[in-house]
Design an enzyme around this catalytic site. Structure first.
Site, short mmCIF file in Angstrom:
data_model
loop_
_atom_site.label_atom_id
_atom_site.label_comp_id
_atom_site.label_asym_id
_atom_site.label_seq_id
_atom_site.Cartn_x
_atom_site.Cartn_y
_atom_site.Cartn_z
N ASN A 113 -11.05 -2.49 -5.51
CA ASN A 113 -10.25 -1.55 -6.31
C ASN A 113 -10.90 -1.22 -7.67
OD1 ASN A 113 -7.05 -2.80 -5.07
ND2 ASN A 113 -8.19 -1.00 -4.42
N ASP A 120 0.83 -1.21 0.00
CA ASP A 120 0.00 0.00 0.00
C ASP A 120 0.86 1.26 0.00
OD1 ASP A 120 -2.36 1.38 -0.07
OD2 ASP A 120 -2.83 1.14 2.06
#
Ligand code: IPE
Ligand code: IPE
Ligand code: MG
Length: 249
Positions: free
Chosen positions: A76, A28
């Site tokens: 996502n 991330d």
């Protein structure tokens, strides 16, 4: 000799006997990495690939047997279309480009997630890579793409329910082992250590079942900056943990 090069061998302060067999990583912070440099987010994703390549090599050098990386979540898809498209093309390009080298390094590649929803061209590249490396005996490299743990558990429940309906198994046959076999990670041992970069302290729908007793390590470092020194730090921290699994030591 650079610091990176000096970390090719397992650092002396790590115990070779207590290296986690399976490391998972939530990569991330790519977007924030790019933004802080005034670049578009996609540059962060591109840089992130290099960090992953080096971590795979480092795991291999230091004796980790399985590396599982979260590349794209079921959530996502909710990002802007151009970012999603860029990522799909990036996965395909990287897979094509790196396959020969991964073959040479004996890496066994597996994709986990609902792969049917991915673009056809990426699906064929994935099938090719998994087929070609299936007999490799080196490190196992799992890439979670269109992966969501809740969806994975529902998928497993559906598969098991149809076995019951067809009377191939009885209700009493359903146990932890059976359910694990129907997860995308079926046949893969649960992670010992999960690393998340960029400081976020959440699982974001990653390996919810599998992480029941996995150790979690969070670093503030953004994914494109994650390197061998960072991994060394994570392993030192891991080796200090007392894994009790609910029992008393
Ligand atoms: C992780 O980086 C990569 C993917 C989710 C594909 P992000 O894109 O989430 O980066 P941040 O969190 O916005 O900085
Ligand atoms: C998790 O990161 C997914 C991947 C790294 C592929 P996100 O950036 O999507 O997670 P949230 O939105 O911060 O929870
Ligand atoms: Mg993020």
């Amino acid at each position: 000799m650079s610091v990176q090069q000096s970390l090719i061998e397992l650092p002396l302060d790590l115990d070779r006997q207590r290296i986690p067999s399976h490391v998972a990583v939530i990569m991330d912070g790519n977007g924030r990495w790019a933004k802080s440099r005034g670049f578009p987010r996609i540059i962060g994703h591109q840089k992130g690939v290099d960090a992953l390549k080096d971590l795979l090599r480092c795991c291999d050098d230091w004796g980790v047997k399985i590396l599982t990386a979260y590349a794209f979540s079921t959530e996502n898809w909710g990002r802007p279309a151009h970012e999603v498209e860029f990522l799909m093309t990036l996965f395909e390009r990287v897979l094509r480009r790196e396959l020969e080298e991964m073959m040479a390094e004996n890496v066994k590649i597996r994709f986990i997630g609902d792969l049917k929803a991915l673009p056809d061209s990426l699906q064929s590249e994935i099938a090719h890579a998994m087929g070609k490396t299936s007999q490799n005996k080196g490190i196992q490299f799992n890439i979670a793409t269109n992966y969501g743990s809740r969806q994975e558990i529902i998928h497993a429940c559906q598969s098991i329910a149809s076995l019951v309906k067809e009377e191939k198994i009885q209700l009493d046959d359903i146990n932890e082992e059976l359910l694990e076999n129907y997860l995308y990670t079926g046949g893969i041992a649960n992670p010992d250590l999960l690393i998340r970069t960029s400081g976020e302290m959440r699982l974001s729908n990653f390996l919810l079942w599998q992480m029941a007793y996995g150790e979690i390590y969070v670093t503030q470092t953004l994914w494109p900056d994650f390197n061998r020194q960072e991994f060394h730090r994570a392993l030192l921290d891991y080796q200090k943990r007392d894994r009790r699994f609910g029992k008393l030591n």
